[in-house]
Design a protein around this motif. Structure first.
Motif, short mmCIF file in Angstrom:
data_model
loop_
_atom_site.label_atom_id
_atom_site.label_comp_id
_atom_site.label_asym_id
_atom_site.label_seq_id
_atom_site.Cartn_x
_atom_site.Cartn_y
_atom_site.Cartn_z
N ASN A 169 -3.89 38.07 69.10
CA ASN A 169 -2.45 38.31 69.12
C ASN A 169 -1.65 37.04 68.87
O ASN A 169 -0.61 37.06 68.21
N ARG B 82 1.03 36.77 65.82
CA ARG B 82 2.44 36.41 66.06
C ARG B 82 2.85 35.15 65.29
O ARG B 82 4.04 34.92 65.07
N ASP C 112 5.89 44.86 59.41
CA ASP C 112 5.55 45.96 60.30
C ASP C 112 4.05 46.15 60.43
O ASP C 112 3.56 46.54 61.49
N ASP D 94 9.68 49.29 69.06
CA ASP D 94 10.35 48.54 67.99
C ASP D 94 9.97 49.12 66.62
O ASP D 94 10.83 49.31 65.75
N LEU D 95 8.68 49.42 66.42
CA LEU D 95 8.23 50.00 65.15
C LEU D 95 8.85 51.38 64.92
O LEU D 95 9.19 51.75 63.80
N ARG E 43 2.90 43.74 63.03
CA ARG E 43 3.30 44.22 64.36
C ARG E 43 2.40 45.38 64.79
O ARG E 43 2.02 45.48 65.96
N SER F 95 7.05 38.09 59.88
CA SER F 95 6.21 39.15 60.45
C SER F 95 6.60 40.49 59.85
O SER F 95 7.77 40.85 59.82
N VAL G 134 6.11 46.85 71.47
CA VAL G 134 5.82 46.72 70.03
C VAL G 134 6.06 48.05 69.32
O VAL G 134 6.74 48.11 68.28
#
Length: 281
Positions: free
Chosen positions: A145, A149, A156, A181-182, A159, A154, A178
């Protein structure tokens, strides 16, 4: 979209790539309906300044299909920058060795070569993704991760991969952030809805889990993916069973069977529930 795609295939087959390009340029990206279509489009544009044209499509399909090898390979290639220095060339060689080692399950050695490659070419998105994947393969999710990051800008798909990794590491609250947000940018992605359902189920938020599974089932129904609808409904059944609400199970299983009447798993599940609840067929 499909008719135009077949025209483009014919033009490509007979060597008229310019006509094929014109057709692909005219298509709305939402008309790219299958993996075969996007692979064909990529083949026509590969090596041209329009090579990255398909990147949004590749990213969208990766989220639907998780790790489709052809699409993922295309997405990786989009991240490849032209090699301009001897140092980048050496990094590319080390990464090739690292991939071979990872494929042969020599993760420790693969990690070493990947690390050297990233040191030699710090700006390469492709090398960083490769390094993160080795960390995942070794179960080192926190390190994976951190690498994901660090990739800028970044996207989708990055993510999404971070979110999957967080789920694997049982970091459900972080994964929730996460995928919420997506969801804002991909409200019609059934897989994001399904994963949100899984996360809420692990966070013991059953009502929210059911809401997202229902949304996933509806999106699958709208895209005529009957098997997927049945599987999404089975997830709802499993939530109700975990909550002890067995009276709700059989009607949903019947609904799942109506969408996919040859699904052996659903048939067996329904049969056992009918026997268990002593219901006459």
């Amino acid at each position: 979209g499909v008719q135009q795609y077949h025209k483009a295939l014919l033009y490509t087959y007979f060597g008229n790539r310019e006509q094929a390009k014109e057709i692909y340029r005219s298509l709305d990206m939402n008309q790219i309906l299958s993996v075969n279509m996007i692979v064909s489009m990529a083949e026509v544009f590969q090596g041209t300044p329009e090579w990255t044209r398909g990147q949004p499509v590749y990213e969208r399909y990766m989220m639907y299909l998780k790790t489709h090898p052809q699409v993922y390979d295309l997405l990786r290639q989009v991240g490849v920058r032209p090699i301009r220095t001897p140092q980048q060339a050496v990094a590319d060689i080390y990464q090739t060795i690292a991939l071979a080692l990872a494929g042969a399950k020599f993760e420790d050695n693969s990690l070493l070569f990947n690390g050297i490659a990233c040191y030699l070419d710090e700006e390469s998105m492709l090398l960083k993704i490769s390094l993160a994947e080795v960390y995942q393969q070794m179960g080192l999710n926190d390190l994976a991760n951190d690498v994901y990051r660090s990739i800028q800008p970044s996207s989708d798909i990055i993510r999404f991969k971070v979110g999957l990794n967080l789920i694997s590491a049982h970091e459900y609250q972080a994964a929730l952030d996460v995928f919420l947000d997506l969801e804002k940018r991909n409200p019609k992605n059934y897989l994001i809805q399904e994963l949100l359902g899984d996360i809420y189920q692990n966070l013991h938020e059953s009502d929210l889990a059911i809401q997202h599974y229902e949304r996933s089932a509806e999106l699958l129904r709208l895209s005529d993916q009957k098997i997927g609808v049945a599987e999404a409904l089975v997830r709802i059944v499993q939530v109700y069973e975990s909550e002890g609400q067995k009276e709700k199970v059989i009607p949903i299983l019947r609904k799942a069977l109506a969408h996919d009447n040859e699904n052996v798993f659903v048939l067996n599940y329904l049969g056992y529930e009918l026997i268990d609840q002593e219901v006459n067929v």
